[in-house]
Design a protein around this motif. Sequence first.
Motif, PDB file in Angstrom:
ATOM      1  N   ARG A  58      -1.726   2.549 -17.407  1.00 29.49           N
ATOM      2  CA  ARG A  58      -2.358   2.153 -16.144  1.00 29.49           C
ATOM      3  C   ARG A  58      -1.401   1.294 -15.319  1.00 29.49           C
ATOM      4  O   ARG A  58      -1.255   1.493 -14.108  1.00 29.49           O
ATOM      5  N   GLU A  59      -0.722   0.344 -15.964  1.00 30.09           N
ATOM      6  CA  GLU A  59       0.219  -0.526 -15.254  1.00 30.09           C
ATOM      7  C   GLU A  59       1.404   0.270 -14.709  1.00 30.09           C
ATOM      8  O   GLU A  59       1.854   0.029 -13.587  1.00 30.09           O
ATOM      9  N   ILE A  60       1.913   1.205 -15.494  1.00 28.32           N
ATOM     10  CA  ILE A  60       3.040   2.024 -15.040  1.00 28.32           C
ATOM     11  C   ILE A  60       2.632   2.853 -13.826  1.00 28.32           C
ATOM     12  O   ILE A  60       3.366   2.923 -12.839  1.00 28.32           O
ATOM     13  N   LYS A  61       1.433   3.473 -13.891  1.00 35.67           N
ATOM     14  CA  LYS A  61       0.961   4.260 -12.752  1.00 35.67           C
ATOM     15  C   LYS A  61       0.802   3.385 -11.518  1.00 35.67           C
ATOM     16  O   LYS A  61       1.163   3.793 -10.408  1.00 35.67           O
ATOM     17  N   TYR A  62       0.272   2.181 -11.719  1.00 38.85           N
ATOM     18  CA  TYR A  62       0.080   1.267 -10.590  1.00 38.85           C
ATOM     19  C   TYR A  62       1.430   0.919  -9.959  1.00 38.85           C
ATOM     20  O   TYR A  62       1.588   0.960  -8.739  1.00 38.85           O
ATOM     21  N   LYS A  63       2.418   0.602 -10.806  1.00 45.05           N
ATOM     22  CA  LYS A  63       3.754   0.256 -10.292  1.00 45.05           C
ATOM     23  C   LYS A  63       4.369   1.436  -9.548  1.00 45.05           C
ATOM     24  O   LYS A  63       4.976   1.254  -8.493  1.00 45.05           O
ATOM     25  N   GLU A  64       4.211   2.645 -10.099  1.00 41.98           N
ATOM     26  CA  GLU A  64       4.751   3.824  -9.422  1.00 41.98           C
ATOM     27  C   GLU A  64       4.089   4.010  -8.057  1.00 41.98           C
ATOM     28  O   GLU A  64       4.754   4.325  -7.075  1.00 41.98           O
ATOM     29  N   GLU A  65       2.774   3.821  -8.005  1.00 40.17           N
ATOM     30  CA  GLU A  65       2.062   3.942  -6.732  1.00 40.17           C
ATOM     31  C   GLU A  65       2.561   2.905  -5.732  1.00 40.17           C
ATOM     32  O   GLU A  65       2.741   3.204  -4.548  1.00 40.17           O
ATOM     33  N   VAL A  67       5.506   1.441  -5.645  1.00 43.81           N
ATOM     34  CA  VAL A  67       6.869   1.785  -5.225  1.00 43.81           C
ATOM     35  C   VAL A  67       6.812   2.913  -4.200  1.00 43.81           C
ATOM     36  O   VAL A  67       7.486   2.868  -3.167  1.00 43.81           O
ATOM     37  N   ARG A  68       5.985   3.953  -4.492  1.00 45.99           N
ATOM     38  CA  ARG A  68       5.841   5.062  -3.550  1.00 45.99           C
ATOM     39  C   ARG A  68       5.332   4.568  -2.197  1.00 45.99           C
ATOM     40  O   ARG A  68       5.817   4.976  -1.138  1.00 45.99           O
ATOM     41  N   ALA A  69       4.339   3.687  -2.223  1.00 46.12           N
ATOM     42  CA  ALA A  69       3.780   3.146  -0.981  1.00 46.12           C
ATOM     43  C   ALA A  69       4.827   2.339  -0.220  1.00 46.12           C
ATOM     44  O   ALA A  69       4.917   2.436   1.010  1.00 46.12           O
ATOM     45  N   ALA A  70       5.632   1.562  -0.957  1.00 45.08           N
ATOM     46  CA  ALA A  70       6.675   0.755  -0.302  1.00 45.08           C
ATOM     47  C   ALA A  70       7.730   1.653   0.332  1.00 45.08           C
ATOM     48  O   ALA A  70       8.180   1.401   1.456  1.00 45.08           O
ATOM     49  N   ILE A  71       8.107   2.721  -0.358  1.00 45.24           N
ATOM     50  CA  ILE A  71       9.090   3.652   0.198  1.00 45.24           C
ATOM     51  C   ILE A  71       8.530   4.312   1.457  1.00 45.24           C
ATOM     52  O   ILE A  71       9.213   4.412   2.480  1.00 45.24           O
ATOM     53  N   HIS A  72       7.292   4.747   1.380  1.00 44.75           N
ATOM     54  CA  HIS A  72       6.661   5.381   2.538  1.00 44.75           C
ATOM     55  C   HIS A  72       6.593   4.406   3.714  1.00 44.75           C
ATOM     56  O   HIS A  72       6.902   4.771   4.857  1.00 44.75           O
ATOM     57  N   GLN A  73       6.202   3.185   3.413  1.00 45.25           N
ATOM     58  CA  GLN A  73       6.098   2.165   4.460  1.00 45.25           C
ATOM     59  C   GLN A  73       7.475   1.909   5.088  1.00 45.25           C
ATOM     60  O   GLN A  73       7.595   1.782   6.309  1.00 45.25           O
ATOM     61  N   LYS A  74       8.504   1.863   4.266  1.00 49.30           N
ATOM     62  CA  LYS A  74       9.854   1.629   4.773  1.00 49.30           C
ATOM     63  C   LYS A  74      10.308   2.785   5.668  1.00 49.30           C
ATOM     64  O   LYS A  74      10.913   2.576   6.726  1.00 49.30           O
ATOM     65  N   ARG A  75      10.004   4.016   5.265  1.00 50.11           N
ATOM     66  CA  ARG A  75      10.358   5.176   6.081  1.00 50.11           C
ATOM     67  C   ARG A  75       9.667   5.110   7.446  1.00 50.11           C
ATOM     68  O   ARG A  75      10.294   5.349   8.482  1.00 50.11           O
TER      69      ARG A  75
END
Length: 100
Positions: A58-65, A67-75
């Motif tokens: 659960r923690e790994i999935k949360y961290k991946e989400e 990171v994905r959200a941060a990358i999307h936000q940065k783009r």
Amino acid sequence: KNGVEMRHANERVKLGTKVESRVQQAEANRMLILKAHRQIRASLRERSSQSLMRRMTREIKYKEERVRAAIHQKRELLLKQNDFGCWKLRRKGLTLKSCR
């Protein structure tokens, strides 16, 4: 006197076998209780291990989400702030649907 002594000896033998039987039964019960306790401890260990694995997943999935959200936000921020946002993303090997 002889008959009384024989009866007394027979009763003593019967009592001795009864006591021995009870001792054996008590030992068997003790072994069953120990086995049950071992099984309970093993099941508790297994449950806690599974719980830990689920938590880690659960923690790994949360961290991946995140990171994905941060990358999307940065783009998105790059595109809003920069006229050359698409060009910069392509240069980095990244693309967005709006840049195609």
